[in-house]
Design a protein around this motif. Structure first.
Motif, PDB file in Angstrom:
ATOM      1  N   ALA A  65     -47.497 -48.724 -16.153  1.00 19.72           N
ATOM      2  CA  ALA A  65     -46.425 -48.046 -15.587  1.00 19.72           C
ATOM      3  C   ALA A  65     -44.817 -48.594 -15.850  1.00 19.72           C
ATOM      4  O   ALA A  65     -43.948 -48.173 -16.416  1.00 19.72           O
ATOM      5  N   VAL A  66     -45.071 -49.900 -15.665  1.00 18.03           N
ATOM      6  CA  VAL A  66     -43.803 -50.846 -15.826  1.00 18.03           C
ATOM      7  C   VAL A  66     -43.225 -50.789 -17.429  1.00 18.03           C
ATOM      8  O   VAL A  66     -42.142 -50.848 -17.844  1.00 18.03           O
ATOM      9  N   LEU A  67     -44.200 -50.885 -18.449  1.00 16.27           N
ATOM     10  CA  LEU A  67     -43.928 -50.841 -19.530  1.00 16.27           C
ATOM     11  C   LEU A  67     -43.451 -49.616 -20.427  1.00 16.27           C
ATOM     12  O   LEU A  67     -42.846 -49.436 -21.182  1.00 16.27           O
ATOM     13  N   ARG A  68     -43.473 -48.763 -19.510  1.00 13.94           N
ATOM     14  CA  ARG A  68     -42.765 -47.352 -19.734  1.00 13.94           C
ATOM     15  C   ARG A  68     -41.405 -47.539 -19.906  1.00 13.94           C
ATOM     16  O   ARG A  68     -40.739 -46.832 -20.811  1.00 13.94           O
ATOM     17  N   LEU A  69     -40.680 -48.554 -19.090  1.00  9.88           N
ATOM     18  CA  LEU A  69     -39.330 -48.816 -19.310  1.00  9.88           C
ATOM     19  C   LEU A  69     -39.171 -49.307 -20.751  1.00  9.88           C
ATOM     20  O   LEU A  69     -38.063 -48.824 -21.392  1.00  9.88           O
ATOM     21  N   LYS A  70     -40.096 -49.978 -21.458  1.00  6.37           N
ATOM     22  CA  LYS A  70     -39.885 -50.538 -22.668  1.00  6.37           C
ATOM     23  C   LYS A  70     -39.761 -49.282 -23.910  1.00  6.37           C
ATOM     24  O   LYS A  70     -38.963 -49.280 -24.663  1.00  6.37           O
ATOM     25  N   LYS A  71     -40.928 -48.443 -23.461  1.00  3.47           N
ATOM     26  CA  LYS A  71     -40.907 -47.338 -24.203  1.00  3.47           C
ATOM     27  C   LYS A  71     -39.512 -46.241 -24.194  1.00  3.47           C
ATOM     28  O   LYS A  71     -39.011 -46.096 -25.154  1.00  3.47           O
ATOM     29  N   GLU A  72     -39.029 -46.245 -23.013  1.00  6.15           N
ATOM     30  CA  GLU A  72     -38.000 -45.378 -22.826  1.00  6.15           C
ATOM     31  C   GLU A  72     -36.945 -46.029 -23.591  1.00  6.15           C
ATOM     32  O   GLU A  72     -36.013 -45.502 -24.066  1.00  6.15           O
ATOM     33  N   GLU A  73     -36.723 -47.452 -23.277  1.00  2.00           N
ATOM     34  CA  GLU A  73     -35.498 -48.149 -24.050  1.00  2.00           C
ATOM     35  C   GLU A  73     -35.597 -48.228 -25.573  1.00  2.00           C
ATOM     36  O   GLU A  73     -34.722 -47.634 -26.330  1.00  2.00           O
ATOM     37  N   SER A  74     -36.873 -48.469 -26.192  1.00  2.29           N
ATOM     38  CA  SER A  74     -36.854 -48.429 -27.743  1.00  2.29           C
ATOM     39  C   SER A  74     -36.767 -47.242 -28.271  1.00  2.29           C
ATOM     40  O   SER A  74     -36.445 -47.075 -29.438  1.00  2.29           O
ATOM     41  N   GLU A  75     -37.304 -46.118 -27.616  1.00  2.00           N
ATOM     42  CA  GLU A  75     -37.064 -45.099 -28.381  1.00  2.00           C
ATOM     43  C   GLU A  75     -35.880 -44.123 -28.076  1.00  2.00           C
ATOM     44  O   GLU A  75     -35.643 -43.270 -28.358  1.00  2.00           O
ATOM     45  N   GLY A  76     -34.824 -45.160 -27.477  1.00  2.22           N
ATOM     46  CA  GLY A  76     -33.419 -44.552 -27.326  1.00  2.22           C
ATOM     47  C   GLY A  76     -33.157 -43.558 -25.921  1.00  2.22           C
ATOM     48  O   GLY A  76     -31.947 -43.007 -26.062  1.00  2.22           O
ATOM     49  N   ARG A  77     -33.844 -43.495 -25.277  1.00  2.00           N
ATOM     50  CA  ARG A  77     -33.869 -42.449 -23.996  1.00  2.00           C
ATOM     51  C   ARG A  77     -33.058 -43.145 -22.985  1.00  2.00           C
ATOM     52  O   ARG A  77     -32.338 -42.615 -22.087  1.00  2.00           O
ATOM     53  N   ALA A  78     -33.267 -44.520 -22.864  1.00  5.35           N
ATOM     54  CA  ALA A  78     -32.512 -45.070 -21.760  1.00  5.35           C
ATOM     55  C   ALA A  78     -31.031 -44.974 -21.908  1.00  5.35           C
ATOM     56  O   ALA A  78     -30.331 -44.883 -21.193  1.00  5.35           O
ATOM     57  N   GLU A  79     -30.590 -45.163 -23.123  1.00  2.68           N
ATOM     58  CA  GLU A  79     -28.974 -45.024 -23.672  1.00  2.68           C
ATOM     59  C   GLU A  79     -28.584 -43.640 -22.988  1.00  2.68           C
ATOM     60  O   GLU A  79     -27.474 -43.703 -22.882  1.00  2.68           O
ATOM     61  N   MET A  80     -29.505 -42.566 -23.005  1.00  2.00           N
ATOM     62  CA  MET A  80     -28.871 -41.400 -22.636  1.00  2.00           C
ATOM     63  C   MET A  80     -28.476 -41.366 -21.152  1.00  2.00           C
ATOM     64  O   MET A  80     -27.984 -40.505 -20.679  1.00  2.00           O
TER      65      MET A  80
END
Lengths: 302, 535
Positions: free
Chosen positions: B363-378
């Motif tokens: 669940a915490v590593l979902r953060l990494k997925k969101e970031e590396s796939e460019g969605r955190a940026e949004m």
């Protein structure tokens, strides 16, 4: 007043230096074009402006704040469209637009509906089924429905069809009309030419030129087609004249802007029968700046 | 089905071998290593002779209830008895993930579309992925056989053990192949696969509770060694039956794959909402939305597991004597008074909490997925600070993992209380056993958050930490290390050997503070680093 003021900005990723001293000013109310080849540092600059990346050195101010420290406060006043939009595949486009608008601090619902119509986007589809262009539309609709002073658009139209490209240009024109500022990074030079008041050209992490398009044109060559009464001997050897070709008494060549007077002085006594002078397109400006690199590597000949 | 439907299969296998050149050896060797670990621990324990150690375990009511009867009283038999469930689990997970990775994941990302535009048949992708899984399982099976022969096992039994394990792995490859046909995202396929694995474990334990030779063993991959019986009669012919059994999901997968479009699932995607619901307006709301699917899957799995064992375990209490093995471990000696079933469920809850910790990490590593796939940026270009964005997922991870243990506590407590006929007492004890595991689970959440905030490239280290806590437990159970080393595992502070009614609360409070500190450092670290973006 400058909305964006960047001086000697550098950014390193480990040993690679992405930005090597970028200077960029964007004035209040202008549409500023930001052009350059892939990997020149456009997106890195914009991401530093967003406070997503941290500068290595240099001065940078955005709407009179520090993009890194005051990120959240400043983001209330700006809207951003990335060039490669990734969405949550199991959320619908409509949900994502609403969510992004709410995170911005509010979105104009009637404007959103109008934009959905203009961009012909079906908001009920799950975003996993959207094409590249449709994903781009989600980000555009979300950004343009938000009230902002500054719009940071990073290759916002990649993947849009020509009809949608036209809608995009209308939207930017409307924004400009209401006094907002736009920084538009783009590869589509006709788009930049149509929309932008001023242009900055970046190459290998440095700004090469900055100014209005007509100022930039002065830095480069115009194409001249002329038919004279008598032969123009030595025209091709004149300083500032290039790429001379001749068909009878019809000459075609390009000429540096500062050599134009000399050329005209030489042509006048010969009797000019017809004359066309074409200012360089942005395309040619661009090619002149980057063509050198490519020519050196043997890839591109002109 | 024509030959041309398979053209390109060979090239694709070479592509997959190349892509998995680091991953595949891991899945091949890990089961072998697990078998060797069992061999090492049993050799360490067997100072009185392997025969008597195994006989002792076999007579131990608690141990044989969990692991079933021993089939062969020598080192090879010890490996079969203690090691096959772990080996089956690892090969199962490896096969599932390998098949999903090269089928649905490639379709999801659009890579299949690129590949299928070339001279590649419609079954080539599925066939190549399955053959890759067969290569994985056969290689691992051969190595398991060779390592057993090297340890002194008979050749026939060793190869039968390896073969059984290979077929178990291939069955789960088939489950993966079937799962990917159903929906257009790989998450669903992984969920289905994990659910089948979980069901297999539950059925295996039920089979062991029933004495080890119930009819369940014919349909439970984790109990197939009780049919093929390596080193104990070598019923090799039954492998034919199991191979046919493993082929069923594969055949269904082929039939379904011919009936669907590339990129689509057999079950059609439902449309979404044209507008967001009014409450869908914060990073936390988004985080919950993103975590909801996997949370519900985990909830169903853990609750089912705990309820089944809670309902069964009071029945074990009457069977007299407890466990010589357990009292020999040197925890507290309360276990003698409370009955076998009570200890059994206590161990079951302990194991579930280790898996809930794994959930917390993912669940915490979902953060990494969101970031590396460019969605955190949004999101961080909006009115959302980095701290707020990161904490949204951390809150979701913390609450969801705590909710899992609370739900298993309530459901398990009710099931145990009703089955034992003593609802109030039974309920609160089982409930306490579950919720007391929240602090150690949150420690792993904190460690993962810290790694993500400071060094996002090495978040995989959190899995190493998780595995080492599991290893500490195994080493302690095998009496290789003593309790003082076991204290390095946060789970030891809510250990099943400590009577829940006398559990010291102070260490658990310290664990809670520690996880808050780890998480805080992670948040500050993320505030001060670059957000990684797509190029």
């Amino acid at each position: 007043m400058n909305v964006i003021n960047i001086q000697k900005l550098t950014k390193s990723f480990g040993s690679t230096q992405a930005l090597k001293g970028v200077n960029l000013t964007v004035r209040q109310g202008e549409v500023h074009g930001f052009i350059g080849p892939n990997g020149a540092g456009k997106s890195t600059t914009i991401r530093i402006l967003l406070g997503i990346l941290r500068k290595t050195s240099g001065e940078i101010s955005l709407l009179d704040g520090d993009p890194w420290k005051d990120a959240v406060r400043l983001h209330r006043r700006l809207a951003y469209v990335p060039g490669d939009v990734t969405l949550w595949p199991d959320l619908s486009g409509g949900e994502i637009i609403d969510l992004l608008g709410r995170l911005h601090g509010g979105l104009d619902v009637s404007r959103k509906k109008q934009l959905l119509e203009r961009f012909q986007l079906d908001p009920a589809k799950k975003s996993g089924t959207y094409s590249k262009g449709n994903r781009q539309k989600v980000a555009l609709v979300a950004a343009f429905s938000c009230e902002a002073e500054l719009y940071l658009l990073d290759e916002p139209t990649s993947g849009l069809d020509p009809l949608m490209e036209a809608v995009f240009q209308e939207c930017v024109a409307e924004i400009k009309k209401s006094g907002k500022t736009v920084l538009l990074s783009s590869h589509i030079l006709s788009e930049v030419e149509a929309l932008c008041d001023r242009v900055s050209i970046i190459r290998q992490g440095q700004i090469m030129e900055s100014g209005t398009i007509s100022q930039l044109r002065h830095l480069t060559r115009s194409t001249v087609n002329v038919e004279t009464g008598t032969a123009a001997i030595g025209l091709g050897k004149l300083y500032g004249v290039y790429d001379m070709s001749r068909k009878g008494l019809k000459y075609s060549f390009s000429v540096d802007s500062d050599a134009m007077t000399k050329v005209m002085e030489m042509l006048l006594p010969l009797g000019i029968k017809s004359l066309t002078v074409e200012p360089p397109s942005l395309e040619e400006l661009f090619m002149r700046h980057y063509g050198d690199d490519i020519r050196e590597k043997g890839g591109y000949a002109r | 089905m024509r030959i041309s439907d398979f053209s390109g299969t060979g090239t694709l296998i070479r592509l997959y071998l190349r892509r998995d050149r680091y991953l595949l050896p891991l899945w091949i060797f890990l089961p072998v290593i697990l078998g060797l670990i069992v061999a090492v621990t049993f050799t360490a324990m067997a100072d009185k002779g392997m025969q008597s150690v195994l006989a002792e375990f076999d007579e131990d009511p608690l141990v044989s209830a969990v692991l079933g009867p021993v089939m062969s009283f020598d080192l090879s038999g010890a490996i079969v008895w203690r090691g096959t469930s772990q080996i089956a689990l690892v090969l199962g997970i490896g096969s599932l993930l390998t098949v999903i990775r090269h089928t649905r994941r490639d379709e999801e990302t659009g890579r299949s579309e690129l590949v299928r535009a070339y001279v590649v048949g419609s079954y080539a992708n599925l066939t190549a992925a399955l053959l890759l899984a067969v290569i994985l399982n056969l290689s691992s099976g051969v190595l398991i056989a060779l390592s057993n022969i090297a340890l002194g096992g008979a050749a026939a039994g060793s190869f039968l053990l390896g073969g059984t394990m290979s077929v178990v792995g291939c069955f789960f490859a088939g489950i993966g192949a079937l799962g990917v046909q159903l929906r257009e995202n790989s998450g669903t396929a992984r969920g289905i696969g994990m659910a089948v694995l979980g069901l297999g474990i539950v059925m295996m334990v039920l089979n062991n509770l029933g004495g080890g030779y119930t009819l369940l063993r014919w349909v439970t991959p984790m109990a197939w060694q009780r049919v093929t019986k390596p080193f104990a009669g070598n019923h090799g012919w039954s492998l034919i039956y199991f191979t046919a059994f493993a082929a069923i999901p594969v055949i269904i997968a082929y039939v379904l794959s011919a009936r669907r479009d590339l990129g689509a699932g057999v079950l059609l995607a439902r449309p979404g909402l044209p507008e967001a619901a009014p409450h869908f307006s914060s990073p936390l709301a988004l985080a919950w939305r993103l975590h909801k699917g996997s949370f519900i899957g985990w909830l169903a799995g853990t609750v089912l597991y705990i309820v089944v064992f809670s309902a069964f375990s009071p029945g074990l209490s009457k069977s007299g004597g407890i466990s010589g093995w357990l009292s020999g471990l040197g925890g507290t000696d309360w276990t003698g008074e409370v009955g076998l079933g009570y200890v059994f469920i206590s161990i079951g809850i302990y194991l579930v909490s280790l898996f809930v910790a794994a959930y917390a990490i993912t669940a915490v590593l979902r953060l990494k997925k969101e970031e590396s796939e460019g969605r955190a940026e949004m999101l961080v270009d909006k009115q959302v600070s980095r701290i707020r964005w990161m904490s949204s997922h951390l809150i979701a991870a913390a609450l969801c993992s705590a909710a899992l243990l609370t739900a298993t506590g309530i459901a398990g407590g009710l099931a145990y209380g009703l089955a034992a006929g003593d609802l109030s007492n039974g309920f609160w004890r089982i409930f306490g056993m579950n919720v007391s595991k929240i602090p150690p689970v949150w420690i792993l959440l904190g460690i993962t958050a810290l790694l993500y905030g400071l060094w996002p490239r090495i978040t995989a280290l959190s899995w190493v930490v998780w595995a080492s806590f599991g290893m500490l437990e195994l080493a302690w159970e095998a009496q290789v290390i003593d309790w003082s080393l076991m204290r390095f595992s946060p789970f030891s502070y809510a250990h099943y050997t400590i009577d829940i009614t006398n559990l010291p609360l102070l260490p658990l409070l310290v664990l809670l503070c520690l996880s808050a500190i780890l998480t805080g450092i992670g948040l500050i670290g993320f505030r001060n680093r670059d957000v990684s973006t797509k190029a």
